[in-house]
Design a protein around this motif. Sequence first.
Motif, PDB file in Angstrom:
ATOM      1  N   HIS A 140       0.757  -1.233  -0.198  1.00  0.00           N
ATOM      2  CA  HIS A 140       0.178  -0.156  -0.290  1.00  0.00           C
ATOM      3  C   HIS A 140       0.646   1.182   0.025  1.00  0.00           C
ATOM      4  N   ILE A 141       1.318   2.362  -1.128  1.00  0.00           N
ATOM      5  CA  ILE A 141       1.372   2.918  -1.153  1.00  0.00           C
ATOM      6  C   ILE A 141       0.488   4.449  -1.387  1.00  0.00           C
ATOM      7  N   GLU A 142       1.059   5.272  -0.430  1.00  0.00           N
ATOM      8  CA  GLU A 142      -0.484   7.073  -0.571  1.00  0.00           C
ATOM      9  C   GLU A 142       0.441   7.940  -0.872  1.00  0.00           C
ATOM     10  N   ARG A 143      -0.063   8.456  -1.933  1.00  0.00           N
ATOM     11  CA  ARG A 143       1.168   9.560  -2.051  1.00  0.00           C
ATOM     12  C   ARG A 143       0.146  11.086  -2.110  1.00  0.00           C
ATOM     13  N   ASN A 144      -0.190  11.761  -1.672  1.00  0.00           N
ATOM     14  CA  ASN A 144      -0.752  13.110  -1.463  1.00  0.00           C
ATOM     15  C   ASN A 144       0.524  14.284  -2.640  1.00  0.00           C
ATOM     16  N   HIS A 145      -0.210  14.818  -3.683  1.00  0.00           N
ATOM     17  CA  HIS A 145       0.036  15.596  -4.960  1.00  0.00           C
ATOM     18  C   HIS A 145      -0.041  16.857  -4.911  1.00  0.00           C
ATOM     19  N   THR A 146       0.408  17.540  -5.549  1.00  0.00           N
ATOM     20  CA  THR A 146      -0.337  19.541  -5.636  1.00  0.00           C
ATOM     21  C   THR A 146      -0.814  19.450  -7.498  1.00  0.00           C
ATOM     22  N   LEU A 147      -0.849  18.446  -7.850  1.00  0.00           N
ATOM     23  CA  LEU A 147      -0.390  18.549  -9.611  1.00  0.00           C
ATOM     24  C   LEU A 147      -1.911  18.436 -10.418  1.00  0.00           C
ATOM     25  N   GLY A 148      -2.792  18.228  -9.309  1.00  0.00           N
ATOM     26  CA  GLY A 148      -3.897  18.540 -10.355  1.00  0.00           C
ATOM     27  C   GLY A 148      -4.137  16.967 -10.617  1.00  0.00           C
ATOM     28  N   ILE A 149      -5.723  17.247 -11.678  1.00  0.00           N
ATOM     29  CA  ILE A 149      -5.648  15.474 -11.686  1.00  0.00           C
ATOM     30  C   ILE A 149      -4.903  15.153 -13.439  1.00  0.00           C
ATOM     31  N   ALA A 150      -4.888  16.388 -14.017  1.00  0.00           N
ATOM     32  CA  ALA A 150      -4.425  15.936 -15.494  1.00  0.00           C
ATOM     33  C   ALA A 150      -2.677  15.878 -15.035  1.00  0.00           C
ATOM     34  N   GLY A 151      -2.131  16.531 -14.471  1.00  0.00           N
ATOM     35  CA  GLY A 151      -0.782  16.410 -13.829  1.00  0.00           C
ATOM     36  C   GLY A 151      -0.577  15.107 -12.875  1.00  0.00           C
ATOM     37  N   ALA A 152      -0.829  14.779 -11.637  1.00  0.00           N
ATOM     38  CA  ALA A 152      -1.223  13.239 -11.466  1.00  0.00           C
ATOM     39  C   ALA A 152      -1.922  12.294 -12.446  1.00  0.00           C
ATOM     40  N   ARG A 153      -2.258  12.293 -13.844  1.00  0.00           N
ATOM     41  CA  ARG A 153      -2.908  11.399 -14.948  1.00  0.00           C
ATOM     42  C   ARG A 153      -1.744  11.416 -15.400  1.00  0.00           C
ATOM     43  N   ALA A 154      -1.273  12.320 -15.942  1.00  0.00           N
ATOM     44  CA  ALA A 154       0.441  12.025 -16.330  1.00  0.00           C
ATOM     45  C   ALA A 154       1.175  10.866 -16.060  1.00  0.00           C
ATOM     46  N   VAL A 155       1.339  11.425 -14.674  1.00  0.00           N
ATOM     47  CA  VAL A 155       2.587  10.978 -13.918  1.00  0.00           C
ATOM     48  C   VAL A 155       1.665   9.029 -13.804  1.00  0.00           C
ATOM     49  N   ALA A 156       0.906   8.647 -13.580  1.00  0.00           N
ATOM     50  CA  ALA A 156       0.217   7.262 -13.741  1.00  0.00           C
ATOM     51  C   ALA A 156       0.260   6.473 -15.196  1.00  0.00           C
ATOM     52  N   HIS A 157       0.108   7.799 -16.177  1.00  0.00           N
ATOM     53  CA  HIS A 157       0.603   7.072 -17.238  1.00  0.00           C
ATOM     54  C   HIS A 157       2.053   6.602 -17.490  1.00  0.00           C
ATOM     55  N   LYS A 158       2.702   7.217 -17.559  1.00  0.00           N
ATOM     56  CA  LYS A 158       3.830   7.093 -17.380  1.00  0.00           C
ATOM     57  C   LYS A 158       4.173   5.646 -16.305  1.00  0.00           C
ATOM     58  N   TRP A 159       3.894   5.250 -15.821  1.00  0.00           N
ATOM     59  CA  TRP A 159       4.192   4.502 -14.385  1.00  0.00           C
ATOM     60  C   TRP A 159       3.243   3.297 -15.193  1.00  0.00           C
TER      61      TRP A 159
END
Length: 104
Positions: free
Chosen positions: A5-24
């Motif tokens: 279980h890994i959880e991270r808070n961020h301030t990227l907004g949904i668009a930035g978080a999606r970019a990270v998710a797709h890269k991951w």
Amino acid sequence: MPDIHIERNHTLGIAGARAVAHKWIEQAEQEFGLECVYTQGDGRDVATFTRAGIDGTVEVTGSTFRLDATLGFLFSSFSEMIEQKITRNLDAMLESRRGGTRTA
């Protein structure tokens, strides 16, 4: 209960978080041989991933990135090592997207 279980808070907004998710996801498919399905929602996306011995989800919102994985018997003895690698990769991706500001 997930083995990882890994959880991270961020301030990227949904668009930035999606970019990270797709890269991951791209990296996880290449490195770990995972099969991933990404479902985009209005304010919450969910990616499911699987392969023999591992199943899990990545939940992406405008402020959090949450990964849960369940490991089969053969992978369970390596859970700490797998979690450390995933954590390092995810943190590096979030860090580079943030421009060096850590909020985890």
